[in-house]
Design an enzyme around this catalytic site. Structure first.
Site, PDB file in Angstrom:
ATOM      1  CD  GLU A  43      -3.118  -0.877   2.210  1.00 19.28           C
ATOM      2  OE1 GLU A  43      -2.948  -0.035   3.118  1.00 19.28           O
ATOM      3  OE2 GLU A  43      -4.128  -1.594   2.122  1.00 19.28           O
ATOM      4  CD  GLU A  88      -4.574  -5.540   3.281  1.00 20.71           C
ATOM      5  OE1 GLU A  88      -3.339  -5.665   3.117  1.00 20.71           O
ATOM      6  OE2 GLU A  88      -5.091  -4.616   3.920  1.00 20.71           O
TER       7      GLU A  88
HETATM    8  C1  IDC Z   1      -3.343  -3.615  10.313  1.00 21.95           C
HETATM    9  C2  IDC Z   1      -3.385  -4.709  11.348  1.00 21.95           C
HETATM   10  C3  IDC Z   1      -3.030  -4.181  12.708  1.00 21.95           C
HETATM   11  C4  IDC Z   1      -1.729  -3.423  12.630  1.00 21.95           C
HETATM   12  C5  IDC Z   1      -1.809  -2.362  11.562  1.00 21.95           C
HETATM   13  C6  IDC Z   1      -0.503  -1.599  11.415  1.00 21.95           C
HETATM   14  O1  IDC Z   1      -4.673  -5.314  11.370  1.00 21.95           O
HETATM   15  O2  IDC Z   1      -2.931  -5.233  13.646  1.00 21.95           O
HETATM   16  O3  IDC Z   1      -1.483  -2.825  13.880  1.00 21.95           O
HETATM   17  O4  IDC Z   1      -2.115  -2.969  10.324  1.00 21.95           O
HETATM   18  O5  IDC Z   1       0.379  -2.248  10.626  1.00 21.95           O
HETATM   19  C7  IDC Z   1      -4.344  -2.251   5.549  1.00 21.95           C
HETATM   20  C8  IDC Z   1      -2.958  -2.753   5.660  1.00 21.95           C
HETATM   21  C9  IDC Z   1      -2.858  -3.767   6.784  1.00 21.95           C
HETATM   22  C10 IDC Z   1      -3.734  -3.354   7.959  1.00 21.95           C
HETATM   23  C11 IDC Z   1      -5.177  -3.457   7.515  1.00 21.95           C
HETATM   24  C12 IDC Z   1      -6.184  -3.205   8.639  1.00 21.95           C
HETATM   25  O6  IDC Z   1      -2.447  -3.297   4.453  1.00 21.95           O
HETATM   26  O7  IDC Z   1      -1.506  -3.858   7.149  1.00 21.95           O
HETATM   27  O8  IDC Z   1      -3.524  -4.214   9.042  1.00 21.95           O
HETATM   28  N1  IDC Z   1      -5.359  -2.510   6.414  1.00 21.95           N
HETATM   29  O9  IDC Z   1      -6.033  -1.892   9.145  1.00 21.95           O
HETATM   30  N2  IDC Z   1      -4.827  -1.439   4.625  1.00 21.95           N
HETATM   31  C13 IDC Z   1      -6.092  -1.126   4.911  1.00 21.95           C
HETATM   32  C14 IDC Z   1      -6.462  -1.810   6.055  1.00 21.95           C
END
Ligand code: IDC
Length: 338
Positions: free
Chosen positions: A172, A264
């Protein structure tokens, strides 16, 4: 090459069956195990705006993304992968390796070995594997370019001969223009291709792989200025309780013009937590089915958040099959993979 492999195995199965003809009156021999999804479809290749198998039939992969391996590798083991492949019926697993936040940068050799061993487990169960370079913060993919070159070169050396891989080179990107992401892709892709010319490569899009929508732009920046490389797709991420029609419509338009892969998504908010919006999520998956867009759901772990499919405390021992340990989002997505 992979086409030949597939045709050979198709020949072998009837030959084997003939050699085990049982006399009448005895119990029938065990049926030969069904060919796995990845064995049946072989080397993937982007064909027009779709993803095709080694006989140029369009395929839609459906499966799960791991959570960050630095936190939840205990949810990715033999038993959980057996359940994903055979009980859930998934055709793909996304192996999410964070670069920061305690991930790859802290132990490149260790994380490379970990990803490599998970690729082997996914392969043994007949699924495709997406190798996800989970850059997130900083959002500029150039920040990790030299690490990415090292990592993907090594994975390509070890696994590039396999027919069941996809490489996702930027999870991302954020805070940067599309042209900068494109520049990064055009520097990294030739390095990978020099070792592994065939594995499809997935490129993240502006503003957290929203095709630019989260920054007030839209898919036209990609459609009008695609990465100059072949056999690539672009990624789109959505969280159904946060991302409504504007996002859905951008994905729909983009998918008619460029190859798209949803690497995702969540049925909840963009935090990966909060209430599920299954109705909106279903609209996205209906679009994906109609346009044969492949997808992997976030995430295959027992994190406390609503988007982690398993109830807390499920890993490492399970049980992973069936629904007894699934949260609502897990039950919902398991039904849709099947
Ligand atoms: C989130 C994880 C969380 C972590 C956070 C920071 O669920 O535990 O603390 O990242 O890294 C994304 C990202 C993905 C995110 C997910 C949900 O690619 O890493 O995971 N998310 O927030 N993009 C949109 C949502």
């Amino acid at each position: 090459m992979s086409g030949t492999k597939k045709r050979l195995s198709a020949l072998l199965i009837p030959l084997l069956a003939l050699s085990f003809v049982v006399p009448t009156g005895t119990a029938p021999a065990e049926p030969a195990p069904a060919e796995t999804f990845a064995a049946a479809h072989g080397q993937l290749k982007v064909c027009g705006v779709k993803l095709c198998d080694d006989e140029r039939q369009v395929v839609q992969l459906r499966g799960m993304s791991t959570h960050g391996l630095q936190w939840y590798r205990q949810c990715v083991n033999d038993a959980s992968l057996d359940a994903l492949a055979h009980d859930w019926g998934a055709s793909v697993m996304r192996i999410s390796m964070y670069v920061q936040e305690g991930g790859y940068e802290t132990d490149p050799a260790g994380y490379t070995n970990l990803v490599s061993s998970i690729i082997d487990k996914v392969t043994a169960r007949g699924m495709y594997a997406i190798v996800d370079w989970h850059m997130l913060d900083p959002g500029d993919p150039y920040y990790n370019l030299s690490r990415a070159k090292t990592f993907f070169s090594e994975i390509a050396r070890r696994h590039g001969h396999q027919t069941n891989l996809l490489y996702e080179i930027a999870n991302e990107p954020s805070g940067v223009s599309w042209s900068r992401i494109k520049g990064y892709a055009e520097e990294l892709i030739p390095v990978i291709r020099a070792i592994d010319p065939e594995t499809p490569i997935l490129v993240g899009t502006r503003a957290w792989s929203s095709l630019g929508v989260s920054d007030g732009a839209n898919e036209s920046e990609v459609v009008d200025n695609p990465v100059s490389a072949s056999n690539i797709m672009y990624t789109f991420h959505f969280y159904a309780a946060s991302h409504g029609d504007e996002y859905l419509n951008a994905l729909s338009r983009a998918a008619d013009r460029v190859p798209m892969f949803i690497t995702e998504f969540g049925t909840q908010e963009y935090t990966g937590d909060g209430p599920n919006d299954f109705a909106m999520a279903q609209r996205y998956l209906d679009l994906a089915a109609q346009k044969q867009i492949s997808w992997t759901n976030w995430n295959f772990s027992d994190d406390f958040r609503s988007g982690a499919v398993f109830i807390e405390g499920t890993c490492p021992s399970g049980p992973f099959a069936g629904t007894s340990r699934l949260k609502p989002a897990g039950q919902w997505v398991r039904d849709r993979i099947a």
